[in-house]
Enzyme design. Sequence first.
Site, PDB file in Angstrom:
ATOM      1  CE  LYS A  55      -3.864   2.190   1.100  1.00  0.00           C
ATOM      2  NZ  LYS A  55      -4.615   2.146   2.190  1.00  0.00           N
ATOM      3  CB  SER A  57       0.345   8.368   0.043  1.00  0.00           C
ATOM      4  OG  SER A  57       0.203   8.021   1.536  1.00  0.00           O
ATOM      5  CB  THR A 109      -2.634  11.518  -0.770  1.00  0.00           C
ATOM      6  OG1 THR A 109      -2.165  10.249  -1.577  1.00  0.00           O
ATOM      7  CG2 THR A 109      -3.568  12.244  -1.863  1.00  0.00           C
ATOM      8  CB  ALA A 110      -2.699  14.096   3.971  1.00  0.00           C
ATOM      9  CG  HIS A 148      -6.149   6.532   7.976  1.00  0.00           C
ATOM     10  ND1 HIS A 148      -6.329   6.701   6.986  1.00  0.00           N
ATOM     11  CD2 HIS A 148      -4.699   6.700   8.325  1.00  0.00           C
ATOM     12  CE1 HIS A 148      -5.385   6.221   6.301  1.00  0.00           C
ATOM     13  NE2 HIS A 148      -4.397   6.313   7.092  1.00  0.00           N
TER      14      HIS A 148
END
Length: 278
Positions: A55, A57, A109-110, A148
């Site tokens: 996984k 971002s 990504t944030a 989240h």
Amino acid sequence: MKLSIGFSPCPNDTFIFDALVNKKIDAGNIEFEVVMEDVETLNKMAVQGKLDITKISYGVLSKVLPNYKVLDAGGALGKGVGPLLVSKSQIPLEKIQDCIIAIPGINTTAHLLFAMAFPNAKKKNFMVFSSIENAVSSGLVDCGVIIHENRFTYAEKGLHKIIDLGEYWEQETQCPIPLGGIVMNRKFDDLTMKNTNTLIQKSLAFSQKNYPNLSEFVINNAQEMQPEIMRKHIELYVNEFSQQLGKVGRQAVFQLLETANILHPEPVTGSFEIFQSL
């Protein structure tokens, strides 16, 4: 064949991968060696090419393309799922550039979405996402970008939403938000990638069939989260794009890559196919 696979302990990831890594579905001759870390640690591992499948971002995708392709299943992408900028007291948008801001990792990504909305903000404090609420509440920082499950808990802690960075992205691009995806090392052939992607889809389908029941794997890794928060988390981040990116999902990823290149130009030598072959 043994494959290393990395994902976070968050309910959306454990929900998707539970059946796969705990042998609740038939994976044939493939065994999975699980590495469970927060997403920023996984981002750093992906930049170094350490895992077979992981996984990430989407904010770090441009840095890992030389080593990885994006699989079609298992990711988090959608509308209304973006990070929020929160503070202890209301702060005008024009003052954000002067604030100290907590960000959940430089490669997330944030961070990319925050930089898109506030390109002149430079006082950034990068930390693990789960520490940001307390950093804001204690006054260690002026405001913070939360992701989240913190989307569901910040108001209870007396924090205020300044802006929904996901909504800002959607308004500016008309695309859903590509938060995180699953990538696989390019050393594997197309057939292995397709088979792995199919297994992820079957694993997700298994969990969806048994929902709203939560497995021990999801519960035990959810850091004492309440069951209703786990379900809200899953329902927010696991959707049709988790089963298959499709044309709309792939276009959103392309858009994010273009945005990242504008904000943080880091040319990658060579031209790389981004996605697994269908």
